[in-house]
Motif scaffolding. Structure first.
Motif, PDB file in Angstrom:
ATOM      1  N   ASN A  70       0.842  -1.182   0.000  1.00  0.00           N
ATOM      2  CA  ASN A  70       0.000   0.000   0.000  1.00  0.00           C
ATOM      3  C   ASN A  70       0.889   1.247   0.000  1.00  0.00           C
ATOM      4  O   ASN A  70       1.912   1.298   0.682  1.00  0.00           O
ATOM      5  CB  ASN A  70      -0.891  -0.010   1.243  1.00  0.00           C
ATOM      6  CG  ASN A  70      -1.874   1.130   1.269  1.00  0.00           C
ATOM      7  OD1 ASN A  70      -2.687   1.269   0.361  1.00  0.00           O
ATOM      8  ND2 ASN A  70      -1.810   1.948   2.293  1.00  0.00           N
ATOM      9  N   ALA A  71       0.501   2.275  -0.755  1.00  0.00           N
ATOM     10  CA  ALA A  71       1.341   3.470  -0.909  1.00  0.00           C
ATOM     11  C   ALA A  71       1.581   4.205   0.399  1.00  0.00           C
ATOM     12  O   ALA A  71       2.619   4.852   0.579  1.00  0.00           O
ATOM     13  CB  ALA A  71       0.715   4.416  -1.924  1.00  0.00           C
ATOM     14  N   GLU A  72       0.648   4.115   1.344  1.00  0.00           N
ATOM     15  CA  GLU A  72       0.804   4.810   2.622  1.00  0.00           C
ATOM     16  C   GLU A  72       1.462   3.937   3.684  1.00  0.00           C
ATOM     17  O   GLU A  72       1.688   4.390   4.808  1.00  0.00           O
ATOM     18  CB  GLU A  72      -0.549   5.316   3.120  1.00  0.00           C
ATOM     19  CG  GLU A  72      -1.137   6.399   2.234  1.00  0.00           C
ATOM     20  CD  GLU A  72      -2.433   6.966   2.793  1.00  0.00           C
ATOM     21  OE1 GLU A  72      -2.532   7.203   4.005  1.00  0.00           O
ATOM     22  OE2 GLU A  72      -3.366   7.154   1.991  1.00  0.00           O
ATOM     23  N   GLY A  73       1.749   2.703   3.334  1.00  0.00           N
ATOM     24  CA  GLY A  73       2.443   1.830   4.263  1.00  0.00           C
ATOM     25  C   GLY A  73       1.632   0.603   4.639  1.00  0.00           C
ATOM     26  O   GLY A  73       0.438   0.519   4.373  1.00  0.00           O
ATOM     27  N   GLY A  74       2.310  -0.345   5.268  1.00  0.00           N
ATOM     28  CA  GLY A  74       1.663  -1.571   5.710  1.00  0.00           C
ATOM     29  C   GLY A  74       2.136  -2.780   4.920  1.00  0.00           C
ATOM     30  O   GLY A  74       3.153  -2.756   4.236  1.00  0.00           O
ATOM     31  N   THR A  75       1.377  -3.847   5.025  1.00  0.00           N
ATOM     32  CA  THR A  75       1.668  -5.075   4.292  1.00  0.00           C
ATOM     33  C   THR A  75       0.946  -5.055   2.949  1.00  0.00           C
ATOM     34  O   THR A  75       0.245  -4.094   2.619  1.00  0.00           O
ATOM     35  CB  THR A  75       1.205  -6.306   5.094  1.00  0.00           C
ATOM     36  OG1 THR A  75      -0.235  -6.339   5.092  1.00  0.00           O
ATOM     37  CG2 THR A  75       1.699  -6.269   6.535  1.00  0.00           C
ATOM     38  N   LYS A  76       1.087  -6.134   2.202  1.00  0.00           N
ATOM     39  CA  LYS A  76       0.367  -6.237   0.932  1.00  0.00           C
ATOM     40  C   LYS A  76      -1.140  -6.351   1.138  1.00  0.00           C
ATOM     41  O   LYS A  76      -1.908  -6.127   0.206  1.00  0.00           O
ATOM     42  CB  LYS A  76       0.873  -7.452   0.138  1.00  0.00           C
ATOM     43  CG  LYS A  76       2.259  -7.269  -0.460  1.00  0.00           C
ATOM     44  CD  LYS A  76       2.616  -8.448  -1.352  1.00  0.00           C
ATOM     45  CE  LYS A  76       3.938  -8.227  -2.065  1.00  0.00           C
ATOM     46  NZ  LYS A  76       4.270  -9.336  -2.995  1.00  0.00           N
ATOM     47  N   ASN A  77      -1.552  -6.688   2.342  1.00  0.00           N
ATOM     48  CA  ASN A  77      -2.990  -6.831   2.630  1.00  0.00           C
ATOM     49  C   ASN A  77      -3.655  -5.522   3.034  1.00  0.00           C
ATOM     50  O   ASN A  77      -4.874  -5.457   3.134  1.00  0.00           O
ATOM     51  CB  ASN A  77      -3.198  -7.864   3.745  1.00  0.00           C
ATOM     52  CG  ASN A  77      -2.772  -9.251   3.315  1.00  0.00           C
ATOM     53  OD1 ASN A  77      -2.951  -9.625   2.162  1.00  0.00           O
ATOM     54  ND2 ASN A  77      -2.197 -10.014   4.233  1.00  0.00           N
ATOM     55  N   PHE A 107       6.909  -5.469   4.592  1.00  0.00           N
ATOM     56  CA  PHE A 107       6.250  -4.299   5.161  1.00  0.00           C
ATOM     57  C   PHE A 107       6.873  -3.053   4.570  1.00  0.00           C
ATOM     58  O   PHE A 107       8.090  -2.979   4.379  1.00  0.00           O
ATOM     59  CB  PHE A 107       6.413  -4.271   6.685  1.00  0.00           C
ATOM     60  CG  PHE A 107       5.300  -3.575   7.417  1.00  0.00           C
ATOM     61  CD1 PHE A 107       4.272  -4.315   7.988  1.00  0.00           C
ATOM     62  CD2 PHE A 107       5.278  -2.191   7.545  1.00  0.00           C
ATOM     63  CE1 PHE A 107       3.241  -3.682   8.680  1.00  0.00           C
ATOM     64  CE2 PHE A 107       4.262  -1.552   8.229  1.00  0.00           C
ATOM     65  CZ  PHE A 107       3.236  -2.289   8.809  1.00  0.00           C
ATOM     66  N   PHE A 108       6.015  -2.071   4.263  1.00  0.00           N
ATOM     67  CA  PHE A 108       6.459  -0.743   3.850  1.00  0.00           C
ATOM     68  C   PHE A 108       6.164   0.188   5.011  1.00  0.00           C
ATOM     69  O   PHE A 108       5.008   0.438   5.333  1.00  0.00           O
ATOM     70  CB  PHE A 108       5.709  -0.313   2.590  1.00  0.00           C
ATOM     71  CG  PHE A 108       6.093   1.042   2.053  1.00  0.00           C
ATOM     72  CD1 PHE A 108       7.354   1.574   2.252  1.00  0.00           C
ATOM     73  CD2 PHE A 108       5.176   1.789   1.324  1.00  0.00           C
ATOM     74  CE1 PHE A 108       7.706   2.830   1.749  1.00  0.00           C
ATOM     75  CE2 PHE A 108       5.505   3.036   0.809  1.00  0.00           C
ATOM     76  CZ  PHE A 108       6.776   3.561   1.020  1.00  0.00           C
ATOM     77  N   LEU A 109       7.211   0.684   5.655  1.00  0.00           N
ATOM     78  CA  LEU A 109       7.055   1.470   6.882  1.00  0.00           C
ATOM     79  C   LEU A 109       7.531   2.897   6.644  1.00  0.00           C
ATOM     80  O   LEU A 109       8.722   3.143   6.433  1.00  0.00           O
ATOM     81  CB  LEU A 109       7.845   0.825   8.017  1.00  0.00           C
ATOM     82  CG  LEU A 109       7.690   1.416   9.425  1.00  0.00           C
ATOM     83  CD1 LEU A 109       6.228   1.541   9.825  1.00  0.00           C
ATOM     84  CD2 LEU A 109       8.445   0.563  10.437  1.00  0.00           C
ATOM     85  N   ARG A 110       6.574   3.824   6.683  1.00  0.00           N
ATOM     86  CA  ARG A 110       6.858   5.231   6.447  1.00  0.00           C
ATOM     87  C   ARG A 110       6.606   6.020   7.725  1.00  0.00           C
ATOM     88  O   ARG A 110       5.497   5.968   8.288  1.00  0.00           O
ATOM     89  CB  ARG A 110       5.970   5.789   5.334  1.00  0.00           C
ATOM     90  CG  ARG A 110       5.886   4.942   4.111  1.00  0.00           C
ATOM     91  CD  ARG A 110       5.102   5.617   2.998  1.00  0.00           C
ATOM     92  NE  ARG A 110       5.838   6.754   2.438  1.00  0.00           N
ATOM     93  CZ  ARG A 110       5.495   7.357   1.302  1.00  0.00           C
ATOM     94  NH1 ARG A 110       4.428   6.964   0.631  1.00  0.00           N
ATOM     95  NH2 ARG A 110       6.208   8.359   0.846  1.00  0.00           N
ATOM     96  N   GLY A 162      10.887 -11.927   9.645  1.00  0.00           N
ATOM     97  CA  GLY A 162      12.023 -12.506   8.936  1.00  0.00           C
ATOM     98  C   GLY A 162      11.619 -13.119   7.611  1.00  0.00           C
ATOM     99  O   GLY A 162      10.436 -13.262   7.304  1.00  0.00           O
ATOM    100  N   ASN A 163      12.623 -13.463   6.819  1.00  0.00           N
ATOM    101  CA  ASN A 163      12.428 -13.944   5.450  1.00  0.00           C
ATOM    102  C   ASN A 163      11.513 -12.967   4.688  1.00  0.00           C
ATOM    103  O   ASN A 163      10.613 -13.365   3.964  1.00  0.00           O
ATOM    104  CB  ASN A 163      11.826 -15.351   5.408  1.00  0.00           C
ATOM    105  CG  ASN A 163      12.004 -16.001   4.038  1.00  0.00           C
ATOM    106  OD1 ASN A 163      13.115 -16.090   3.532  1.00  0.00           O
ATOM    107  ND2 ASN A 163      10.912 -16.440   3.429  1.00  0.00           N
ATOM    108  N   GLY A 164      11.775 -11.674   4.896  1.00  0.00           N
ATOM    109  CA  GLY A 164      10.889 -10.671   4.321  1.00  0.00           C
ATOM    110  C   GLY A 164      11.628  -9.530   3.659  1.00  0.00           C
ATOM    111  O   GLY A 164      12.835  -9.334   3.841  1.00  0.00           O
TER     112      GLY A 164
END
Length: 252
Positions: A70-77, A107-110, A162-164
């Motif tokens: 997600n463009a604002e952050g989080g996981t693919k879900n 994870f995309f963490l902004r 992990g593994n991520g």
């Protein structure tokens, strides 16, 4: 545990530059990708550093969105949008992935949009259909009930397994110097669990991570530089060695 040498994302390639958002053409990162075609990731920890406006966070965001985050952050879900402000660059890049070594976490963490991620988690948990509560994977305490830095680090410590593939945008905006050291310890443990990090940062503390690679963005393009040759290191070192002299020069 032995760290695998292969990365989940091996390189990013600019496949075309027919941008509707013409401002992208003026970013140094785009000029570099047009000339050099790709950025290759050869370390498990890659830093994007450089002056404001060179495009490092724009490219980081594009990589995250192209990967499925997600463009604002989080996981693919995570599927929410507070305001659609991300650039179209993700449509114009290709991520060369490792077909054998597949990530099972990510994870995309902004730092700038952590509030929105925390609100989304609370919203999900307010719906009775979700059990157990999502927040249990984030330490069990609402991220809104913690400070900015505490909630940021809580996500890394509790949610990253992990593994991520973990993409972090300017974590130093949320963390004190001591908490940055804690983050570095967490990154080291996750790398030992076969994780890959791509991080945009201005922090000379964070970019000192051993066995990392530093891509310095500038008006001249993008190049790999040793840690002690980054502008962040040299300016910070000069200031700390003699703050009075530098302040006198700046403020006179």
């Amino acid at each position: 545990m032995q760290v695998q040498k292969t990365n989940f994302i091996k390189k990013v390639i600019l496949k075309d530059s027919d941008f509707e958002d013409h401002y992208l053409n003026n970013l140094p990162v785009i000029k570099h990708l047009k000339e050099c075609q790709s950025i290759d990731f050869n370390s498990k920890i890659s830093f994007f550093v450089g002056e404001n406006g060179t495009g490092k966070s724009t490219l980081l965001e594009a990589i995250a969105v192209a990967y499925g985050f997600n463009a604002e952050g989080g996981t693919k879900n995570f599927r929410f949008s507070t305001q659609n402000t991300h650039s179209e660059l993700f449509k114009h890049i290709t991520l060369v992935k490792n077909g054998i070594n597949t990530a099972t976490d990510g994870f995309f963490l902004r730092a700038e949009s952590l509030y929105n991620v925390a609100s989304y988690i609370d919203k999900i948990d307010s719906e009775p259909s979700f059990s157990p509560p999502v927040i249990e994977s984030y330490g069990g305490i609402s991220l809104h009930n913690q400070s900015h830095g505490e909630s940021f680090l809580s996500i890394v410590q509790n949610r990253f397994s992990g593994n991520g593939l973990y993409i972090l945008d300017e974590p130093e905006a949320a963390l004190s110097p001591m908490r940055l050291l804690s983050l570095m310890a967490e990154i080291d443990e996750l790398v030992k669990k076969n994780s890959q990090f791509i991080i945009a940062t201005h922090s000379p503390i964070l970019m000192a991570m051993p066995d990392s690679e530093i891509f310095e963005f500038s008006e001249k393009g993008i190049k790999k530089v040793p840690y002690k040759e980054t502008e962040h290191y040299t300016v910070t070192k000069a200031f700390l060695e003699n703050p009075e002299r530098m302040l006198k020069y700046l403020l006179e």
